[in-house]
Motif scaffolding. Structure first.
Motif, PDB file in Angstrom:
ATOM      1  N   GLN A  45      -8.182   6.474  -4.600  1.00  0.00           N
ATOM      2  CA  GLN A  45      -7.197   5.920  -3.672  1.00  0.00           C
ATOM      3  C   GLN A  45      -7.518   4.443  -3.403  1.00  0.00           C
ATOM      4  O   GLN A  45      -6.651   3.575  -3.505  1.00  0.00           O
ATOM      5  CB  GLN A  45      -7.198   6.688  -2.354  1.00  0.00           C
ATOM      6  CG  GLN A  45      -6.197   6.159  -1.337  1.00  0.00           C
ATOM      7  CD  GLN A  45      -6.421   6.749   0.029  1.00  0.00           C
ATOM      8  OE1 GLN A  45      -7.318   6.322   0.747  1.00  0.00           O
ATOM      9  NE2 GLN A  45      -5.612   7.734   0.379  1.00  0.00           N
ATOM     10  N   GLU A  72      -6.821   1.738  -6.133  1.00  0.00           N
ATOM     11  CA  GLU A  72      -5.397   1.425  -6.273  1.00  0.00           C
ATOM     12  C   GLU A  72      -4.932   0.453  -5.188  1.00  0.00           C
ATOM     13  O   GLU A  72      -4.043  -0.359  -5.408  1.00  0.00           O
ATOM     14  CB  GLU A  72      -4.563   2.714  -6.217  1.00  0.00           C
ATOM     15  CG  GLU A  72      -3.096   2.524  -6.453  1.00  0.00           C
ATOM     16  CD  GLU A  72      -2.749   2.066  -7.862  1.00  0.00           C
ATOM     17  OE1 GLU A  72      -1.781   1.296  -7.990  1.00  0.00           O
ATOM     18  OE2 GLU A  72      -3.422   2.468  -8.820  1.00  0.00           O
ATOM     19  N   LYS A  95      -0.716  13.700   3.839  1.00  0.00           N
ATOM     20  CA  LYS A  95      -0.656  12.285   4.183  1.00  0.00           C
ATOM     21  C   LYS A  95       0.284  12.123   5.370  1.00  0.00           C
ATOM     22  O   LYS A  95       1.303  12.801   5.457  1.00  0.00           O
ATOM     23  CB  LYS A  95      -0.145  11.443   2.994  1.00  0.00           C
ATOM     24  CG  LYS A  95      -1.081  11.481   1.796  1.00  0.00           C
ATOM     25  CD  LYS A  95      -2.432  10.858   2.144  1.00  0.00           C
ATOM     26  CE  LYS A  95      -3.422  11.001   1.015  1.00  0.00           C
ATOM     27  NZ  LYS A  95      -4.752  10.521   1.378  1.00  0.00           N
ATOM     28  N   ALA A 146      -1.550   5.090  -4.686  1.00  0.00           N
ATOM     29  CA  ALA A 146      -2.920   5.352  -4.231  1.00  0.00           C
ATOM     30  C   ALA A 146      -3.083   6.824  -3.850  1.00  0.00           C
ATOM     31  O   ALA A 146      -4.046   7.481  -4.257  1.00  0.00           O
ATOM     32  CB  ALA A 146      -3.264   4.449  -3.047  1.00  0.00           C
ATOM     33  N   SER A 147      -2.145   7.347  -3.091  1.00  0.00           N
ATOM     34  CA  SER A 147      -2.196   8.760  -2.692  1.00  0.00           C
ATOM     35  C   SER A 147      -2.021   9.678  -3.896  1.00  0.00           C
ATOM     36  O   SER A 147      -2.681  10.719  -3.999  1.00  0.00           O
ATOM     37  CB  SER A 147      -1.106   9.060  -1.663  1.00  0.00           C
ATOM     38  OG  SER A 147      -1.311   8.321  -0.492  1.00  0.00           O
ATOM     39  N   ASN A 197      -2.859   9.022  -7.050  1.00  0.00           N
ATOM     40  CA  ASN A 197      -4.082   9.040  -7.849  1.00  0.00           C
ATOM     41  C   ASN A 197      -5.170   9.881  -7.201  1.00  0.00           C
ATOM     42  O   ASN A 197      -5.899  10.597  -7.888  1.00  0.00           O
ATOM     43  CB  ASN A 197      -4.578   7.620  -8.121  1.00  0.00           C
ATOM     44  CG  ASN A 197      -3.867   6.984  -9.292  1.00  0.00           C
ATOM     45  OD1 ASN A 197      -3.084   7.626  -9.985  1.00  0.00           O
ATOM     46  ND2 ASN A 197      -4.127   5.716  -9.518  1.00  0.00           N
ATOM     47  N   GLN A 198      -5.289   9.805  -5.878  1.00  0.00           N
ATOM     48  CA  GLN A 198      -6.275  10.628  -5.181  1.00  0.00           C
ATOM     49  C   GLN A 198      -5.988  12.110  -5.420  1.00  0.00           C
ATOM     50  O   GLN A 198      -6.872  12.880  -5.780  1.00  0.00           O
ATOM     51  CB  GLN A 198      -6.252  10.328  -3.685  1.00  0.00           C
ATOM     52  CG  GLN A 198      -7.193  11.221  -2.889  1.00  0.00           C
ATOM     53  CD  GLN A 198      -7.036  11.055  -1.382  1.00  0.00           C
ATOM     54  OE1 GLN A 198      -6.142  10.367  -0.897  1.00  0.00           O
ATOM     55  NE2 GLN A 198      -7.907  11.699  -0.641  1.00  0.00           N
TER      56      GLN A 198
END
Length: 181
Positions: free
Chosen positions: A27, A30, A91, A99-100, A102-103
């Protein structure tokens, strides 16, 4: 894309294990290289940041953390459906989509590699009560691969990387330490 067909599968897993990477690393990279560097070097002020404390309180009262995730190779997704092989990450808002994503994808990829079964990833946006699937396609896997390469380079880097001010800076938990306050 089936994880078993991913040419970087073994190397990615070994890199993650060797560097002790987890979802927040993917996260942070990114969002900002400086933020990622600080997190990799265990510089973290999130517990003192008002926005983070508020988000943590909302997060913990909205959904209880799935206790079945405890002890999972450094993985900390918010919830796992073991029967359907789905990872869920909560989230607060729908922001920072990549970012979220990819996490959350990281969790599903690591579980896919570890179990040799294909997992799926979903983000549950608490503010709208909607869920969004994070597709583990070739583009997402390449994004994770490239992020892991950058993270590996940042681990070896002795000095904080140069960066520029971005829209995230005013709300970042590292803003006063970073220099963009």
């Amino acid at each position: 894309m089936n994880i078993n067909q991913w040419s970087h599968k073994s190397t990615f897993y070994q890199r993650v294990e060797h560097l002790e990477l987890h979802g927040l690393h993917f996260q942070h990279i990114e969002l900002c290289r400086r933020r990622a560097w600080m997190y990799l070097h265990r510089i973290n002020f999130a517990q003192w940041h008002e926005k983070v404390r508020t988000g943590t309180a909302k997060h913990s009262t909205s959904y209880a953390r799935d206790k079945s995730t405890i002890g999972l190779m450094g993985l900390a997704p918010d919830r796992i459906d073991w029967q359907e092989r789905i990872v869920y990450e909560n989230k607060g808002t729908g922001g920072a989509v990549e970012a979220s994503s990819n996490q959350t994808a990281f969790y599903a990829v690591m579980l896919s590699i570890a179990t040799n079964q294909q997992w799926r990833a979903f983000i549950h946006v608490l503010s709208s009560r909607r869920k969004r699937e994070v597709v583990l396609d070739a583009v997402r896997l390449e994004s994770l691969w490239q992020a892991s390469e950058i993270l590996e380079a940042l681990v070896a880097q002795k000095h904080v990387p140069a960066t520029r001010r971005i829209g995230l800076c005013p709300s970042c938990s590292l803003q006063k330490f970073c220099g963009y306050d």
